[in-house]
Design a protein around this motif. Structure first.
Motif, PDB file in Angstrom:
ATOM      1  N   ASP A 154       0.851  -1.196   0.000  1.00 59.64           N
ATOM      2  CA  ASP A 154       0.000   0.000   0.000  1.00 59.64           C
ATOM      3  C   ASP A 154       0.882   1.240   0.000  1.00 59.64           C
ATOM      4  O   ASP A 154       1.799   1.363   0.829  1.00 59.64           O
ATOM      5  CB  ASP A 154      -0.906  -0.004   1.220  1.00 59.64           C
ATOM      6  CG  ASP A 154      -1.956  -1.104   1.163  1.00 59.64           C
ATOM      7  OD1 ASP A 154      -3.096  -0.805   0.792  1.00 59.64           O
ATOM      8  OD2 ASP A 154      -1.611  -2.269   1.477  1.00 59.64           O
ATOM      9  N   VAL A 155       0.598   2.151  -0.904  1.00 61.06           N
ATOM     10  CA  VAL A 155       1.344   3.409  -1.016  1.00 61.06           C
ATOM     11  C   VAL A 155       0.391   4.547  -0.670  1.00 61.06           C
ATOM     12  O   VAL A 155      -0.611   4.765  -1.367  1.00 61.06           O
ATOM     13  CB  VAL A 155       1.927   3.599  -2.427  1.00 61.06           C
ATOM     14  CG1 VAL A 155       2.704   4.909  -2.511  1.00 61.06           C
ATOM     15  CG2 VAL A 155       2.809   2.423  -2.810  1.00 61.06           C
ATOM     16  N   ILE A 156       0.678   5.260   0.414  1.00 64.56           N
ATOM     17  CA  ILE A 156      -0.149   6.387   0.861  1.00 64.56           C
ATOM     18  C   ILE A 156       0.602   7.671   0.526  1.00 64.56           C
ATOM     19  O   ILE A 156       1.730   7.883   0.984  1.00 64.56           O
ATOM     20  CB  ILE A 156      -0.428   6.292   2.364  1.00 64.56           C
ATOM     21  CG1 ILE A 156      -1.182   4.984   2.663  1.00 64.56           C
ATOM     22  CG2 ILE A 156      -1.221   7.492   2.850  1.00 64.56           C
ATOM     23  CD1 ILE A 156      -1.424   4.743   4.140  1.00 64.56           C
ATOM     24  N   VAL A 157      -0.026   8.511  -0.273  1.00 59.41           N
ATOM     25  CA  VAL A 157       0.642   9.688  -0.830  1.00 59.41           C
ATOM     26  C   VAL A 157      -0.045  10.948  -0.327  1.00 59.41           C
ATOM     27  O   VAL A 157      -1.277  11.081  -0.411  1.00 59.41           O
ATOM     28  CB  VAL A 157       0.615   9.672  -2.374  1.00 59.41           C
ATOM     29  CG1 VAL A 157       1.357  10.868  -2.935  1.00 59.41           C
ATOM     30  CG2 VAL A 157       1.199   8.373  -2.909  1.00 59.41           C
ATOM     31  N   ASN A 158       0.770  11.883   0.182  1.00 61.58           N
ATOM     32  CA  ASN A 158       0.288  13.233   0.496  1.00 61.58           C
ATOM     33  C   ASN A 158       0.681  14.124  -0.678  1.00 61.58           C
ATOM     34  O   ASN A 158       1.851  14.503  -0.813  1.00 61.58           O
ATOM     35  CB  ASN A 158       0.906  13.737   1.791  1.00 61.58           C
ATOM     36  CG  ASN A 158       0.433  15.131   2.158  1.00 61.58           C
ATOM     37  OD1 ASN A 158      -0.358  15.745   1.431  1.00 61.58           O
ATOM     38  ND2 ASN A 158       0.902  15.640   3.280  1.00 61.58           N
ATOM     39  N   PRO A 159      -0.255  14.493  -1.553  1.00 57.03           N
ATOM     40  CA  PRO A 159       0.116  15.205  -2.793  1.00 57.03           C
ATOM     41  C   PRO A 159       0.574  16.636  -2.575  1.00 57.03           C
ATOM     42  O   PRO A 159       1.171  17.225  -3.495  1.00 57.03           O
ATOM     43  CB  PRO A 159      -1.182  15.158  -3.617  1.00 57.03           C
ATOM     44  CG  PRO A 159      -2.273  15.033  -2.609  1.00 57.03           C
ATOM     45  CD  PRO A 159      -1.706  14.228  -1.473  1.00 57.03           C
ATOM     46  N   VAL A 160       0.319  17.208  -1.391  1.00 54.94           N
ATOM     47  CA  VAL A 160       0.724  18.600  -1.154  1.00 54.94           C
ATOM     48  C   VAL A 160       1.900  18.701  -0.192  1.00 54.94           C
ATOM     49  O   VAL A 160       2.228  19.787   0.273  1.00 54.94           O
ATOM     50  CB  VAL A 160      -0.465  19.431  -0.614  1.00 54.94           C
ATOM     51  CG1 VAL A 160      -1.585  19.481  -1.624  1.00 54.94           C
ATOM     52  CG2 VAL A 160      -0.945  18.885   0.723  1.00 54.94           C
ATOM     53  N   PHE A 182       5.125  -7.229  -7.127  1.00 54.58           N
ATOM     54  CA  PHE A 182       4.222  -6.784  -6.072  1.00 54.58           C
ATOM     55  C   PHE A 182       2.941  -6.197  -6.667  1.00 54.58           C
ATOM     56  O   PHE A 182       2.959  -5.617  -7.768  1.00 54.58           O
ATOM     57  CB  PHE A 182       4.891  -5.729  -5.189  1.00 54.58           C
ATOM     58  CG  PHE A 182       6.029  -6.250  -4.369  1.00 54.58           C
ATOM     59  CD1 PHE A 182       5.788  -6.976  -3.217  1.00 54.58           C
ATOM     60  CD2 PHE A 182       7.336  -6.020  -4.752  1.00 54.58           C
ATOM     61  CE1 PHE A 182       6.837  -7.456  -2.453  1.00 54.58           C
ATOM     62  CE2 PHE A 182       8.389  -6.490  -4.004  1.00 54.58           C
ATOM     63  CZ  PHE A 182       8.145  -7.218  -2.851  1.00 54.58           C
ATOM     64  N   ASP A 183       1.864  -6.355  -5.914  1.00 53.32           N
ATOM     65  CA  ASP A 183       0.620  -5.665  -6.230  1.00 53.32           C
ATOM     66  C   ASP A 183       0.636  -4.323  -5.493  1.00 53.32           C
ATOM     67  O   ASP A 183       0.743  -4.289  -4.266  1.00 53.32           O
ATOM     68  CB  ASP A 183      -0.590  -6.489  -5.789  1.00 53.32           C
ATOM     69  CG  ASP A 183      -0.677  -7.815  -6.519  1.00 53.32           C
ATOM     70  OD1 ASP A 183      -0.288  -7.859  -7.700  1.00 53.32           O
ATOM     71  OD2 ASP A 183      -1.108  -8.816  -5.902  1.00 53.32           O
ATOM     72  N   VAL A 184       0.540  -3.245  -6.231  1.00 53.06           N
ATOM     73  CA  VAL A 184       0.687  -1.914  -5.666  1.00 53.06           C
ATOM     74  C   VAL A 184      -0.655  -1.195  -5.689  1.00 53.06           C
ATOM     75  O   VAL A 184      -1.294  -1.100  -6.746  1.00 53.06           O
ATOM     76  CB  VAL A 184       1.744  -1.087  -6.436  1.00 53.06           C
ATOM     77  CG1 VAL A 184       1.925   0.280  -5.796  1.00 53.06           C
ATOM     78  CG2 VAL A 184       3.076  -1.834  -6.479  1.00 53.06           C
ATOM     79  N   LEU A 185      -1.063  -0.685  -4.523  1.00 52.33           N
ATOM     80  CA  LEU A 185      -2.285   0.100  -4.405  1.00 52.33           C
ATOM     81  C   LEU A 185      -1.907   1.486  -3.920  1.00 52.33           C
ATOM     82  O   LEU A 185      -1.323   1.648  -2.838  1.00 52.33           O
ATOM     83  CB  LEU A 185      -3.259  -0.549  -3.427  1.00 52.33           C
ATOM     84  CG  LEU A 185      -4.535   0.253  -3.138  1.00 52.33           C
ATOM     85  CD1 LEU A 185      -5.375   0.402  -4.411  1.00 52.33           C
ATOM     86  CD2 LEU A 185      -5.341  -0.402  -2.025  1.00 52.33           C
ATOM     87  N   ILE A 186      -2.225   2.508  -4.718  1.00 46.19           N
ATOM     88  CA  ILE A 186      -1.881   3.887  -4.386  1.00 46.19           C
ATOM     89  C   ILE A 186      -3.137   4.631  -3.936  1.00 46.19           C
ATOM     90  O   ILE A 186      -4.168   4.585  -4.609  1.00 46.19           O
ATOM     91  CB  ILE A 186      -1.237   4.603  -5.586  1.00 46.19           C
ATOM     92  CG1 ILE A 186       0.073   3.909  -5.961  1.00 46.19           C
ATOM     93  CG2 ILE A 186      -0.996   6.071  -5.275  1.00 46.19           C
ATOM     94  CD1 ILE A 186       0.753   4.520  -7.160  1.00 46.19           C
ATOM     95  N   ARG A 187      -3.021   5.323  -2.802  1.00 50.15           N
ATOM     96  CA  ARG A 187      -4.137   6.109  -2.272  1.00 50.15           C
ATOM     97  C   ARG A 187      -3.608   7.494  -1.897  1.00 50.15           C
ATOM     98  O   ARG A 187      -2.588   7.623  -1.207  1.00 50.15           O
ATOM     99  CB  ARG A 187      -4.755   5.422  -1.057  1.00 50.15           C
ATOM    100  CG  ARG A 187      -5.132   3.967  -1.319  1.00 50.15           C
ATOM    101  CD  ARG A 187      -5.798   3.323  -0.116  1.00 50.15           C
ATOM    102  NE  ARG A 187      -7.161   3.821   0.078  1.00 50.15           N
ATOM    103  CZ  ARG A 187      -7.991   3.349   1.002  1.00 50.15           C
ATOM    104  NH1 ARG A 187      -7.597   2.381   1.816  1.00 50.15           N
ATOM    105  NH2 ARG A 187      -9.211   3.827   1.119  1.00 50.15           N
ATOM    106  N   GLN A 188      -4.304   8.526  -2.350  1.00 51.12           N
ATOM    107  CA  GLN A 188      -3.897   9.903  -2.091  1.00 51.12           C
ATOM    108  C   GLN A 188      -4.773  10.521  -1.015  1.00 51.12           C
ATOM    109  O   GLN A 188      -5.987  10.329  -0.998  1.00 51.12           O
ATOM    110  CB  GLN A 188      -3.973  10.743  -3.372  1.00 51.12           C
ATOM    111  CG  GLN A 188      -2.922  10.401  -4.404  1.00 51.12           C
ATOM    112  CD  GLN A 188      -2.832  11.459  -5.494  1.00 51.12           C
ATOM    113  OE1 GLN A 188      -3.604  12.415  -5.513  1.00 51.12           O
ATOM    114  NE2 GLN A 188      -1.883  11.298  -6.396  1.00 51.12           N
ATOM    115  N   THR A 189      -4.121  11.264  -0.139  1.00 54.75           N
ATOM    116  CA  THR A 189      -4.861  11.956   0.923  1.00 54.75           C
ATOM    117  C   THR A 189      -5.437  13.263   0.393  1.00 54.75           C
ATOM    118  O   THR A 189      -4.881  13.875  -0.531  1.00 54.75           O
ATOM    119  CB  THR A 189      -3.949  12.250   2.118  1.00 54.75           C
ATOM    120  OG1 THR A 189      -2.903  13.148   1.702  1.00 54.75           O
ATOM    121  CG2 THR A 189      -3.316  10.971   2.643  1.00 54.75           C
TER     122      THR A 189
END
Length: 443
Positions: A154-160, A182-189
């Protein structure tokens, strides 16, 4: 050219009368006689070597004669003997004994007497070091990614976060991880609290979680994991990235992909301040007011230049209200000043406010600056930049497991560069509550 005599007369250089020459020769002979007498009463280097069993007198005489035959002056052999004898004086010293290097590393010789044994058995102070400072041998994380059935990251991204966009860096990392299977899941805050909520939804058997952002984003991810053993890999994209710098995390894609595939991990203490977790440093008073002013002005990405006006205005307007600090139930300070509580030595712009902090010792470090004006603040700042503030007048350093800071008027509190609220504030330590990837295991 002339030079003065001892009696005040002047003598031309290069012209010396016979009486002066004779007097000087007489003095030289007297000095030589005195030196010879002293040397005759002092054990020679050869005697010291022979007494120590390092060389025999016959061998020495043989060496002297061979040196003379070979045209080597006896003085050279004498100087060599002095050097050998000076080293021989350490042969039986219980502390400075030579070590023997074997397959298992250095092996110290056993002391020859009871007094030496007592000196060696006396405990010596050892500076507190974390496992990271001691550079432990690489070890696998519990549930290493190669052993987990779940190959999801799981990739948690803060775009700012920080001063630039992280989209391209995330895309490159996603491609590298997918190439590794790997199975990659990206989620942006989209706002505060999203990273913690996303982390809370991550499965216990997840390979690892990647936090893309600054120290605030990492804090939220650790809070959302709530003590689970899922390793966290930081992709530093914030303004300061204090934690990533402290851990030695690099930002290039190749290093991150290698660390994700074969992670080398370390456990890390977490701090709870009024119910909120953080990992680095919290400030009460002056620096928290700077953060409060910055958050009022923030409209997106920030850089170090965005701190200038908040810092400038706080510097001239802050009145240093009195505060009270308690460590493990004991009041350690009361007066005008500012306080810092945390778990790592590093702070903004590489200030080492909590210079003695260790990230996995189960203790909070507290540094209090007694300060009532701008001049005193500048003096404290200069000493802190030079890393010489601890032990100076007006600087108080403590350690404990529970810290409470209060004041007559509410003071702002920040944690890892984000505004927490106002005093009173209570800090507690959570030993080894987080796990971070600090590198890749060698193949």
């Amino acid at each position: 050219m002339c030079r003065p005599f001892s009696d005040g007369a002047i003598e031309p250089v290069g012209m010396m009368n016979a009486s002066a020459m004779n007097a000087r020769n007489t003095n030289a002979r007297m000095n030589a006689t005195t030196i010879e007498s002293i040397v005759s009463r002092t054990p020679s280097p050869v005697d010291r070597l022979a007494a120590a069993g390092a060389v025999s007198t016959g061998a020495w005489e043989s060496g002297m004669s061979s040196s003379a035959k070979g045209g080597r002056p006896p003085q050279a052999a004498h100087i060599a003997a002095c050097s050998i004898a000076s080293h021989a004086s350490y042969i039986d010293h219980p502390i400075l004994e030579p070590t023997v290097v074997g397959r298992g590393g250095p092996v110290k010789k056993e002391p020859t007497d009871a007094a030496a044994s007592a000196r060696l058995d006396t405990p010596r102070p050892v500076r507190r070091r974390s496992s990271l400072h001691q550079a432990p041998p690489p070890r696998r994380c519990e549930g290493n990614v190669e052993e987990r059935v779940n190959r999801r990251i799981d990739v948690i991204v803060n775009p700012v976060a920080g001063g630039s966009r992280s989209g391209q860096a995330v895309a490159r990392l996603r491609g590298a991880l997918r190439d590794l299977g790997f199975d990659v899941l990206i989620r942006q805050t989209r706002g505060r609290g999203d990273a913690a909520r996303f982390a809370n939804e991550i499965a216990e058997d997840a390979a690892l979680v990647v936090a893309v952002g600054g120290d605030g984003t990492v804090n939220e991810v650790v809070s959302g994991l709530a003590g689970r053993t899922v390793p966290v890999l930081i992709v530093p994209r914030g303004t300061e990235n204090i934690l990533a710098k402290f851990l030695g995390v690099r930002g290039d894609t190749r290093w991150l992909a290698a660390a994700a595939a074969r992670p080398r991990c370390m456990d890390f203490d977490a701090v709870v301040a009024n119910g909120r977790r953080f990992l680095c440093v919290s400030g009460v008073g002056f620096d928290a007011d700077v953060v409060r002013r910055l958050e009022r002005r923030r409209r997106g990405h920030i850089s170090h230049f965005d701190y200038f006006w908040p810092l400038w205005r706080t510097f001239w307007s802050w009145r240093f209200p009195p505060l009270r600090v308690e460590v493990d139930g004991t009041r350690v300070f009361e007066g005008r000043g500012l306080a810092f509580v945390g778990n790592v030595p590093r702070y903004a712009i590489d200030l080492r406010i909590l210079r003695e902090a260790v990230c996995d010792d189960g203790l909070l470090d507290v540094c209090i600056y007694e300060c009532a004006g701008q001049e005193r603040l500048l003096a404290h700042s200069a000493l802190t930049l030079a890393r010489r503030h601890i032990g100076r007048p007006g600087v108080y350093y403590h350690r404990g497991r529970h810290v409470r800071v209060n004041a007559d008027q509410p003071l702002p509190v920040e944690v890892d560069g984000e505004l927490l609220g106002e005093t009173p504030v209570e800090y507690t330590i959570l030993p080894r509550a987080a796990r971070f990837v600090v590198g890749a295991l060698s193949a």
